[in-house]
Scaffold this motif. Structure first.
Motif, PDB file in Angstrom:
ATOM      1  N   ASN A 231      55.871  38.376  44.940  1.00 20.76           N
ATOM      2  CA  ASN A 231      55.303  37.689  43.776  1.00 20.76           C
ATOM      3  C   ASN A 231      54.305  36.623  44.187  1.00 20.76           C
ATOM      4  N   LYS A 232      54.631  35.896  45.250  1.00 24.35           N
ATOM      5  CA  LYS A 232      53.782  34.801  45.709  1.00 24.35           C
ATOM      6  C   LYS A 232      52.437  35.326  46.214  1.00 24.35           C
ATOM      7  N   PHE A 233      52.456  36.353  47.046  1.00 25.87           N
ATOM      8  CA  PHE A 233      51.246  36.818  47.710  1.00 25.87           C
ATOM      9  C   PHE A 233      50.513  37.905  46.919  1.00 25.87           C
ATOM     10  N   ILE A 234      51.246  38.739  46.212  1.00 26.90           N
ATOM     11  CA  ILE A 234      50.636  39.895  45.548  1.00 26.90           C
ATOM     12  C   ILE A 234      50.507  39.656  44.055  1.00 26.90           C
ATOM     13  N   GLY A 235      51.520  39.046  43.459  1.00 25.38           N
ATOM     14  CA  GLY A 235      51.442  38.710  42.041  1.00 25.38           C
ATOM     15  C   GLY A 235      51.688  39.876  41.105  1.00 25.38           C
ATOM     16  N   ARG A 236      52.150  40.972  41.663  1.00 27.46           N
ATOM     17  CA  ARG A 236      52.445  42.171  40.866  1.00 27.46           C
ATOM     18  C   ARG A 236      53.681  42.841  41.430  1.00 27.46           C
ATOM     19  N   LYS A 237      54.453  43.492  40.578  1.00 29.93           N
ATOM     20  CA  LYS A 237      55.608  44.247  41.042  1.00 29.93           C
ATOM     21  C   LYS A 237      55.125  45.573  41.628  1.00 29.93           C
TER      22      LYS A 237
END
Ligand code: CA
Ligand code: CA
Lengths: 316, 316
Positions: A231-237
């Motif tokens: 979540n922190k680095f990609i921001g998507r599931k």
């Protein structure tokens, strides 16, 4: 390999994978979610695939390769630390006394990691990692560590990328230990690596700024930390996630909760001849709870011995 | 706009930029570093461009837009907190008493941010941000906040992307406040956003996993934090960086220390008619030390009044 379908030659995207259930499931999944006409189509920005590294993209036996790096590095810098000769856990490393070393517990291991991974700039650390990888060899395989990557997984990464998946590494290993080589070896850009890290501070350094690596943990990207890091680095599931141990379980659970069609894979180390065979009882890469959950939830178990024609690129 | 050069029509990549020194410097830079024959060629993986957000890609007056979000949100959830009616800093917000609010200092502001940004899941927070953006309007411009982005900067981002630069936002603002809209508004993917964050924890939640946002700061992506965030999330030093305040100074210093040909830009707010005019004395978006350093080091100062034909997309 060229296959024929409806009279049209097509190139096999996964030539090192045996024709079997695992390969079929992967190809079916990718075809399904990239088919604009089907009900399971996934828009390109949502095609996020995450891969664990140790034991998923390269080997991790007899111990994590990053730990071999730490041991080698400790011996190099020991000249500046004469006190280490009589002080644990350093003494055990310098004496090559693995049995005593293992008795130092997590605290001892962390001391070795910090002694070898901190106190220098990020630029210096990158050079040291590159230098080590260009010379160090695996104790039993006799190969450079970057040769001990899994050819079938490299093909899988390429196949997903060719189908507009954005591929990320999400590893418990050090983010700055991986970045110097993953771009060249896996074709995954540096900014698509999530990993564990130490804190860093900016030093203007009279107009020659550096980032200093501190002997303090910033983030541990393992177990419950993996969804947090994603979540922190990609921001998507993710819609696609692949791991090999209980440390990946939460990442796979997180991916499985995606409302878009998703696929979860566990690499199962079953090949004691070509690689290593281990799961529930192994201290490194334990796959126990994850194995139960994979079976209960019908996640894809990749059997290295039967599903992979070759393991390492040099077998080609 | 179509221009002619050597008799061949070419499309102006920056039509909202006045023909002047700033536009010329940007285009010259991009041509120089993408010319394989020249001595300043930059390989594609090293083409990293970083942009501040508040005051660089959208307006930030009279206060940061994210703070308007926090104030609006506090009023919505106040129904569940009857005690706020008599307790600062909450009372000041509910009374619309900005003078008292400003006297609460940083601690008071942080309390408001945490009350409005934590205690819910990441999914819930995303929905709330989207909902707010779709309805809230700027107090004096009367426009939705996402309409108050800078058209010339969107053109610059597109131009860099077309030349195979990987573009990132590196903002002191909340990473999860930006991600819900930057993809659509700027064309920058969610995973290419670096920002400030609160800590999150994974909760398996009986097979419906969520990430809970805690009332604790994880990372502040401002000043010395910007090079730290760039290294953490991107893993490469930028060659192109753009900001508008002293909070960006270390990012620009870091970029300027790249051994590859690099360009540093400061957006200078000089247009009191179409936008706002401020620099050294402004409490929000202070540009003081940065202005001195830009002049001393010949960084590119973009004069909004003279260098930009239009400010906002709706002026087209
Ligand atoms: Ca692993
Ligand atoms: Ca700013």
């Amino acid at each position: 390999e060229v296959q024929k379908k409806n009279g049209i030659a097509s190139i096999d995207p996964l030539p090192s994978w045996s024709d079997g259930a695992a390969k079929k499931a992967i190809i079916n999944y990718v075809k399904m979610v990239t088919d604009t006409a089907g009900g399971n189509f996934i828009p390109v920005p949502d095609r996020i695939a995450t891969f664990d590294n140790d034991g998923t993209l390269w080997s991790e036996k007899p111990i994590y390769f990053q730990f071999f790096f730490a041991l080698d590095r400790l011996k190099v810098i020991a000249a500046d630390h004469p006190e280490w000769k009589n002080k644990q856990p350093y003494k055990a490393v310098l004496d090559n006394d693995m049995s005593t070393l293992m008795k130092q517990g997590e605290k001892g291991l962390l001391q070795i990691v910090m002694a070898t991974h901190a106190g220098i700039s990020t630029d210096e650390f990158e050079s040291i990692v590159k230098q080590w990888l260009s010379t160090a060899k695996h104790p039993t395989k006799g190969r450079r560590y970057t040769e001990l990557v899994y050819q079938p997984m490299i093909e899988l990464i390429r196949y997903l990328q060719a189908n507009q998946f954005k591929t990320f590494i999400v590893s418990g290993g050090g983010i700055e230990f991986m970045r110097p080589w993953v771009e060249q070896v896996y074709g995954i850009p540096k900014d698509q690596v999530v990993g564990s890290s130490v804190k860093t501070v900016f030093d203007y350094n009279n107009g020659h700024p550096v980032l200093k690596r501190l002997a303090a943990v910033d983030f541990i990207d393992d177990k419950e930390g993996k969804p947090v890091g994603i979540n922190k680095f990609i921001g998507r599931k993710p819609v696609f996630a692949c791991g090999n141990s209980d440390g990946d379980l939460q990442m796979l659970q997180w991916t499985a909760s995606n409302s878009l069609k998703n696929l979860e894979l566990y690499i199962h180390h079953t090949d004691s001849t070509r690689e290593w065979s281990y799961d529930r009882q192994s201290a490194i890469g334990t796959l126990d709870k994850g194995l139960d959950e994979a079976q209960a939830k019908n996640w894809l178990l990749v059997d290295m011995k039967n599903d992979w024609k070759i393991i390492y690129p040099y077998e080609k």
